[in-house]
Enzyme design. Sequence first.
Site, mmCIF file in Angstrom:
data_model
loop_
_atom_site.group_PDB
_atom_site.id
_atom_site.type_symbol
_atom_site.label_atom_id
_atom_site.label_comp_id
_atom_site.label_asym_id
_atom_site.label_seq_id
_atom_site.Cartn_x
_atom_site.Cartn_y
_atom_site.Cartn_z
ATOM 1 N N ARG A 65 -1.222 4.574 -12.907
ATOM 2 C CA ARG A 65 -1.093 5.384 -14.121
ATOM 3 C C ARG A 65 -0.909 6.854 -13.754
ATOM 4 O O ARG A 65 -1.508 7.321 -12.784
ATOM 5 C CB ARG A 65 -2.357 5.216 -14.969
ATOM 6 C CG ARG A 65 -2.146 4.395 -16.208
ATOM 7 C CD ARG A 65 -3.401 4.007 -16.899
ATOM 8 N NE ARG A 65 -4.281 5.110 -17.314
ATOM 9 C CZ ARG A 65 -5.400 4.938 -18.010
ATOM 10 N NH1 ARG A 65 -5.762 3.713 -18.363
ATOM 11 N NH2 ARG A 65 -6.164 5.949 -18.342
ATOM 12 N N ARG A 79 -6.636 1.861 -8.994
ATOM 13 C CA ARG A 79 -6.209 0.981 -10.097
ATOM 14 C C ARG A 79 -4.689 0.795 -10.100
ATOM 15 O O ARG A 79 -3.927 1.720 -9.885
ATOM 16 C CB ARG A 79 -6.639 1.577 -11.441
ATOM 17 C CG ARG A 79 -6.032 0.829 -12.627
ATOM 18 C CD ARG A 79 -6.663 1.190 -13.929
ATOM 19 N NE ARG A 79 -6.656 2.612 -14.203
ATOM 20 C CZ ARG A 79 -7.310 3.157 -15.222
ATOM 21 N NH1 ARG A 79 -8.037 2.398 -16.023
ATOM 22 N NH2 ARG A 79 -7.266 4.447 -15.429
ATOM 23 N N ARG A 122 -14.737 9.072 -28.862
ATOM 24 C CA ARG A 122 -14.899 9.859 -27.640
ATOM 25 C C ARG A 122 -15.469 11.240 -27.912
ATOM 26 O O ARG A 122 -15.645 12.018 -26.991
ATOM 27 C CB ARG A 122 -13.524 10.034 -27.015
ATOM 28 C CG ARG A 122 -13.334 9.242 -25.742
ATOM 29 C CD ARG A 122 -11.899 9.464 -25.375
ATOM 30 N NE ARG A 122 -11.622 9.300 -24.014
ATOM 31 C CZ ARG A 122 -11.045 8.203 -23.515
ATOM 32 N NH1 ARG A 122 -10.795 7.173 -24.275
ATOM 33 N NH2 ARG A 122 -10.742 8.156 -22.262
HETATM 34 P P1 AP5 Z 1 -7.952 5.638 -21.711
HETATM 35 O O1 AP5 Z 1 -6.770 4.821 -21.477
HETATM 36 O O2 AP5 Z 1 -8.936 5.233 -22.738
HETATM 37 O O3 AP5 Z 1 -8.660 5.845 -20.327
HETATM 38 P P2 AP5 Z 1 -10.201 6.048 -19.928
HETATM 39 O O4 AP5 Z 1 -11.241 6.066 -20.942
HETATM 40 O O5 AP5 Z 1 -10.108 7.258 -19.110
HETATM 41 O O6 AP5 Z 1 -10.558 4.759 -19.298
HETATM 42 P P3 AP5 Z 1 -9.787 3.990 -18.238
HETATM 43 O O7 AP5 Z 1 -8.742 3.116 -18.865
HETATM 44 O O8 AP5 Z 1 -9.299 4.947 -17.185
HETATM 45 O O9 AP5 Z 1 -10.959 3.148 -17.551
HETATM 46 P P4 AP5 Z 1 -11.761 1.867 -18.020
HETATM 47 O O10 AP5 Z 1 -13.181 2.227 -18.301
HETATM 48 O O11 AP5 Z 1 -11.033 1.120 -19.080
HETATM 49 O O12 AP5 Z 1 -11.752 1.072 -16.642
HETATM 50 P P5 AP5 Z 1 -10.828 -0.144 -16.181
HETATM 51 O O13 AP5 Z 1 -11.309 -1.394 -16.804
HETATM 52 O O14 AP5 Z 1 -9.395 0.241 -16.353
HETATM 53 O O15 AP5 Z 1 -7.530 7.136 -22.072
HETATM 54 C C1 AP5 Z 1 -6.499 7.798 -21.392
HETATM 55 C C2 AP5 Z 1 -6.266 9.140 -22.072
HETATM 56 O O16 AP5 Z 1 -5.846 8.933 -23.428
HETATM 57 C C3 AP5 Z 1 -7.473 10.063 -22.181
HETATM 58 O O17 AP5 Z 1 -7.650 10.843 -21.014
HETATM 59 C C4 AP5 Z 1 -7.086 10.916 -23.399
HETATM 60 O O18 AP5 Z 1 -6.155 11.893 -23.053
HETATM 61 C C5 AP5 Z 1 -6.408 9.905 -24.300
HETATM 62 N N1 AP5 Z 1 -7.333 9.237 -25.228
HETATM 63 C C6 AP5 Z 1 -7.619 7.909 -25.281
HETATM 64 N N2 AP5 Z 1 -8.508 7.649 -26.243
HETATM 65 C C7 AP5 Z 1 -8.806 8.848 -26.809
HETATM 66 C C8 AP5 Z 1 -9.678 9.244 -27.851
HETATM 67 N N3 AP5 Z 1 -10.455 8.353 -28.502
HETATM 68 N N4 AP5 Z 1 -9.740 10.553 -28.164
HETATM 69 C C9 AP5 Z 1 -8.957 11.462 -27.550
HETATM 70 N N5 AP5 Z 1 -8.119 11.164 -26.538
HETATM 71 C C10 AP5 Z 1 -8.037 9.862 -26.174
HETATM 72 O O19 AP5 Z 1 -11.196 -0.211 -14.614
HETATM 73 C C11 AP5 Z 1 -10.770 0.814 -13.714
HETATM 74 C C12 AP5 Z 1 -10.461 0.179 -12.357
HETATM 75 O O20 AP5 Z 1 -11.652 -0.350 -11.796
HETATM 76 C C13 AP5 Z 1 -9.469 -1.007 -12.417
HETATM 77 O O21 AP5 Z 1 -8.658 -0.972 -11.278
HETATM 78 C C14 AP5 Z 1 -10.371 -2.260 -12.394
HETATM 79 O O22 AP5 Z 1 -9.718 -3.372 -11.791
HETATM 80 C C15 AP5 Z 1 -11.543 -1.777 -11.551
HETATM 81 N N6 AP5 Z 1 -12.822 -2.357 -11.976
HETATM 82 C C16 AP5 Z 1 -13.257 -2.573 -13.246
HETATM 83 N N7 AP5 Z 1 -14.502 -3.084 -13.230
HETATM 84 C C17 AP5 Z 1 -14.861 -3.173 -11.917
HETATM 85 C C18 AP5 Z 1 -16.055 -3.627 -11.251
HETATM 86 N N8 AP5 Z 1 -17.123 -4.072 -11.925
HETATM 87 N N9 AP5 Z 1 -16.095 -3.551 -9.889
HETATM 88 C C19 AP5 Z 1 -15.018 -3.084 -9.187
HETATM 89 N N10 AP5 Z 1 -13.856 -2.667 -9.764
HETATM 90 C C20 AP5 Z 1 -13.794 -2.696 -11.115
#
Ligand code: AP5
Length: 216
Positions: A161, A127, A88
């Site tokens: 979340r 979500r 990231r």
């Molecule tokens: P993390 O858990 O990694 O969250 P994120 O990157 O913010 O990603 P998300 O899990 O929120 O989203 P996603 O892209 O996976 O989407 P999803 O599939 O869930 O990180 C959380 C925290 O941890 C960070 O803020 C940081 O503090 C820390 N952290 C983690 N890794 C780190 C690192 N490497 N370095 C430093 N800090 C770190 O989908 C979202 C929603 O949309 C769901 O409801 C889903 O059903 C829906 N959806 C998915 N695809 C579609 C579609 N095509 N059409 C319609 N709806 C859809």
Amino acid sequence: MIIVLLGPPGSGKGTQAKVLSEKKGWPQLSTGDMLRGAISQGTKLGLEAKTFMDKGELVPDSVVIGLIQERTSATDCQNGYILDGFPRTIAQAQALDELLLSQNKKISGCLYFKIDDQNLVTRLSGRRTCLDCGAMYHITAHLPQKEGVCDSCKGSQLVQRDDDQPEVIQNRLKVYHDQTSPLVDYYDQNSEMVTIDASLTLEEVKNAVWDKLGSW
Ligand code: AP5
């Protein structure tokens, strides 16, 4: 195969990583899930991480790099894995390159999930996640078959979340643009990178990912 899923919060990385992991058997290495696991176990690392995550800030590089170094050395990672939410920052990407070089391995490719911010706010605020098994749903785009019940484990705790609250979402998007988006150029220059239109439906994105994987 070692695949990096890159994209803003809510772009669908976790959703597609789970599909790929089920189909291909490669473990999904989500640093977000690892950190949430540490928080729920109440470990020192978890308590430290929570102070950053609650605000939508990134956890320090040294912490997440350590988690990835340990996790990738496990036996189930020997034939490949899917990196979901790591790296990231440029420092994390460089640490990953060094780690892989020391193991005589390299990244097979990077899938960049491209989508605009407005779409992301809708996705993140709607979500719902199963507390028991981590399966993900959305209040309009992906409902469970039976209201309030997880399709996968039949658990009934589908929760929002903590960091999917409006003000935290805004900060996560800002942090993405400031600190993570430079990785798009990094992977474009240093690895095979493919851009996926992540604004499409779940099924369409899945098919696009599948198509691209076939050529790696
Ligand atoms: P993390 O858990 O990694 O969250 P994120 O990157 O913010 O990603 P998300 O899990 O929120 O989203 P996603 O892209 O996976 O989407 P999803 O599939 O869930 O990180 C959380 C925290 O941890 C960070 O803020 C940081 O503090 C820390 N952290 C983690 N890794 C780190 C690192 N490497 N370095 C430093 N800090 C770190 O989908 C979202 C929603 O949309 C769901 O409801 C889903 O059903 C829906 N959806 C998915 N695809 C579609 C579609 N095509 N059409 C319609 N709806 C859809």
